[in-house]
Design an enzyme around this catalytic site. Structure first.
Site, mmCIF file in Angstrom:
data_model
loop_
_atom_site.group_PDB
_atom_site.id
_atom_site.type_symbol
_atom_site.label_atom_id
_atom_site.label_comp_id
_atom_site.label_asym_id
_atom_site.label_seq_id
_atom_site.Cartn_x
_atom_site.Cartn_y
_atom_site.Cartn_z
ATOM 1 C CE LYS A 52 21.896 5.403 46.072
ATOM 2 N NZ LYS A 52 21.006 4.461 46.759
ATOM 3 C CG ASP A 65 18.869 5.947 40.140
ATOM 4 O OD1 ASP A 65 18.090 4.980 40.018
ATOM 5 O OD2 ASP A 65 18.799 6.767 41.074
ATOM 6 C CD GLU A 94 17.021 9.233 43.961
ATOM 7 O OE1 GLU A 94 17.131 8.821 45.118
ATOM 8 O OE2 GLU A 94 17.156 8.502 42.951
ATOM 9 N NE ARG A 117 10.558 6.667 47.452
ATOM 10 C CZ ARG A 117 10.572 5.677 48.340
ATOM 11 N NH1 ARG A 117 9.707 5.658 49.320
ATOM 12 N NH2 ARG A 117 11.440 4.703 48.235
HETATM 13 N N1 BES Z 1 18.245 4.408 42.831
HETATM 14 C C1 BES Z 1 17.980 3.873 44.113
HETATM 15 C C2 BES Z 1 17.449 2.449 44.062
HETATM 16 C C3 BES Z 1 18.462 1.369 43.806
HETATM 17 C C4 BES Z 1 19.390 1.029 44.753
HETATM 18 C C5 BES Z 1 18.408 0.660 42.630
HETATM 19 C C6 BES Z 1 20.286 0.005 44.507
HETATM 20 C C7 BES Z 1 19.290 -0.372 42.390
HETATM 21 C C8 BES Z 1 20.244 -0.699 43.322
HETATM 22 C C9 BES Z 1 16.944 4.721 44.838
HETATM 23 O O1 BES Z 1 16.970 6.078 44.559
HETATM 24 C C10 BES Z 1 17.191 4.570 46.286
HETATM 25 O O2 BES Z 1 18.224 5.009 46.731
HETATM 26 N N2 BES Z 1 16.262 3.973 46.994
HETATM 27 C C11 BES Z 1 16.411 3.743 48.388
HETATM 28 C C12 BES Z 1 15.107 4.040 49.072
HETATM 29 C C13 BES Z 1 15.192 4.079 50.568
HETATM 30 C C14 BES Z 1 15.992 5.269 51.007
HETATM 31 C C15 BES Z 1 13.810 4.129 51.128
HETATM 32 C C16 BES Z 1 16.798 2.271 48.576
HETATM 33 O O3 BES Z 1 16.286 1.415 47.867
HETATM 34 O O4 BES Z 1 17.667 2.025 49.412
HETATM 35 ZN ZN ZN Z 2 17.707 6.585 42.738
HETATM 36 MN MN MN Z 3 18.328 7.111 45.818
#
Ligand code: BES
Ligand code: ZN
Ligand code: MN
Length: 500
Positions: free
Chosen positions: A263, A274, A335, A337
């Site tokens: 990220k 998370d 991750e 899912r």
């Molecule tokens: N934990 C994150 C989701 C998230 C991101 C929650 C920002 C709250 C704020 C999750 O694990 C994630 O990184 N999801 C990705 C999925 C994508 C790679 C398909 C996302 O939402 O960007």
């Molecule tokens: Zn996550």
């Molecule tokens: Mn993630």
């Protein structure tokens, strides 16, 4: 904090010694002969106060009133929602460090749901995080008396409020802790402490046991971390053994760097939140321990960190999930899912009446629904309605999202049974479609709490949502046993009232 319930009209409330007296003044307020009523009536007459929920007027050392500070606050129609609004509107006064003792007097009829909401709102307004601060600036408030016209009538709503506060604060505490103070091991230890509550049991599995269960997707996420994973299994046995349980599955990523699909730096600290799905499951068990409803509940938490490392899973790697289905991990940041899919497969062994997973799953859900409503996905209409109703009753809202099969198209992979991502469009829905591949025909719902579990900015911190929604749902199930098809009782129930 200590909560007490007392029979207290405004007249008697005026002689209660406290730092702050909050008087909730509803529509159709009928003033008595006492000083406080007279003040309220005069302020209303002069337009300096309104019964609109949240409108308020503060006074200092008012004559014939024992409290140093008094706030009169409109409480609208006296509903739970209005009562909550009223208390939160005077939150700053409740939160002030010099407020050690508060009396909240609910004038007029005090509905159980409104009393429950008052207790929760006082706790919400006065919560302070302290765990990792050296100067213990403890919560100022240590006693709250809720005054109502008839304490016996309000008792049930009050008791559920107190139980919910314990659950919500447990969830907030673990959500707020930084990742180095909330590792998978520490989270599992917190779960174990809950087993001290009556009818609660806890079992914790480590890497070797999880490998033996062939949870290949969960193991893949945990590979990049030095912290060993934990799989937490909680049980609450409130009903007969043969009664099918509700299984709650909470995403427990104690820190999400994104892994190799790392990220960006801004706000990455917020990925300590998370594990708020996991924290909400712990909070629910904390509340169940108080409420002791006649229902069986299982809580499952796959907990690990998502880190980049020489051993970390790489984009394109294919893993075999516990279900036997293979997954091409195209993005290591998807991750949640992956840990959930194996927990959902594991859930089937309980032959559940319903499975509900709770996860900070997608940024896309934050875009879709913001911080007001959690995303709700379900393969079963009765379950979806039950969760929506519970959310409305508990003022912990959700919104149903679609699950058309066409949304799963993007999950196709050339190298495995499925990929773990499907492009940017409809990201919260494609994530739910991925999870659905692991639930078979179990009644299943998924709550995406990415937007609701915490707040960013100056008020950064965990909200404790959706503990309120989940506890309300479980209490409603205890009234309408889950083993039978869910039929709504004919009479309109007052929220939370009967289940305690
Ligand atoms: N934990 C994150 C989701 C998230 C991101 C929650 C920002 C709250 C704020 C999750 O694990 C994630 O990184 N999801 C990705 C999925 C994508 C790679 C398909 C996302 O939402 O960007
Ligand atoms: Zn996550
Ligand atoms: Mn993630």
């Amino acid at each position: 904090m200590n909560f007490d319930l007392k029979t207290l009209e405004l007249a008697a409330a005026a002689s209660e010694k406290c730092d702050l007296l909050v008087a909730l003044i509803p529509e159709g307020f009928k003033p008595g002969q006492d000083a406080l009523s007279a003040l309220a009536a005069l302020a209303l007459k002069n337009g300096d106060l309104s019964v609109k929920a949240g409108k308020h007027l503060q006074m200092y050392q008012a004559p014939a009133i024992a409290a140093r500070r008094v706030v009169l606050v409109g409480s609208g129609d006296g509903s739970a929602r209005a009562a909550r609004q009223a208390v939160l509107a005077v939150g700053a006064a409740v939160r002030a460090p010099q407020t050690k003792r508060v009396v909240v007097c609910v004038a007029g009829a005090a509905k159980p749901a409104a009393v429950c909401a008052v207790v929760q709102a006082v706790a919400e307004a006065s919560y302070v995080y302290t765990s990792t601060k050296s100067k213990v600036e403890a919560r100022g408030l240590n006693r709250c008396v809720v005054g109502v016209p008839n304490a016996a009538d309000a008792r049930e709503g009050f008791d559920s409020g107190v139980a919910l506060v314990a659950g919500v604060e447990f969830a907030r505490e673990w959500g707020n802790r930084p990742a180095n103070h909330a590792t998978p091991t520490l989270l599992a230890n917190a779960a174990k402490t809950l087993a001290k509550l009556p009818r609660v049991q806890c079992k914790v599995l480590g890497p070797a046991e999880v490998a033996r269960l062939k949870m290949g997707a969960f193991l893949a996420v945990a590979r990049g971390s030095e912290e060993p994973l934990r799989f937490i299994e909680l049980r609450y046995n409130g009903a007969a053994k043969d009664k099918a349980p509700v299984v709650l599955v909470g995403k427990g990523i104690t820190f999400d760097t994104g892994g190799i699909s790392i990220k960006p730096a801004p706000e990455m600290d917020e990925m300590k939140f998370d594990m708020c799905g996991a924290a909400s499951v712990l909070g629910v068990f904390r509340a169940l321990g108080e409420l002791q409803p006649a229902i069986n509940v299982v809580g499952l938490i796959p907990a690990c960190e998502n880190m980049p490392d020489g051993r970390a899973v790489k984009p394109g790697d294919v893993v075999t999930s516990m279900s036997g289905q293979t997954i091409e991990i195209l993005n290591t940041d998807a991750e949640g899912r992956l840990v959930l899919c194996d927990a959902l497969t594991y859930a089937a062994r309980f032959k559940p009446a319903a499975v509900v997973d709770i996860a900070t799953l997608t940024g896309a859900c934050v875009i879709a629904l913001g911080g007001v409503r959690s995303g709700l996905f379900a393969n079963n209409d009765a379950l979806a309605s039950a969760l929506q109703d519970a959310g409305n009753e508990a003022e912990d809202l959700c919104w149903r999202m679609p699950l058309d099969d066409d949304y799963a198209d993007g999950l196709k992979s050339n190298f495995a049974d499925m990929g773990n991502v499907a492009g940017r469009a409809g990201g919260s829905i494609t994530a739910a479609k991925f999870l659905q591949k692991f639930v078979g025909d179990m009644p299943w719902a998924h709550l995406d709490i990415a937007g609701t579990a915490w707040k960013g900015g100056a008020a950064k911190g965990s909200t404790g949502r959706p503990v309120g929604l989940l506890v309300q749902y479980l209490l409603n199930q205890a009234q309408a046993p889950v083993s039978r098809p869910a039929v709504k009782p004919a009479a309109k129930r007052s929220p939370r009232a009967k289940a305690v």
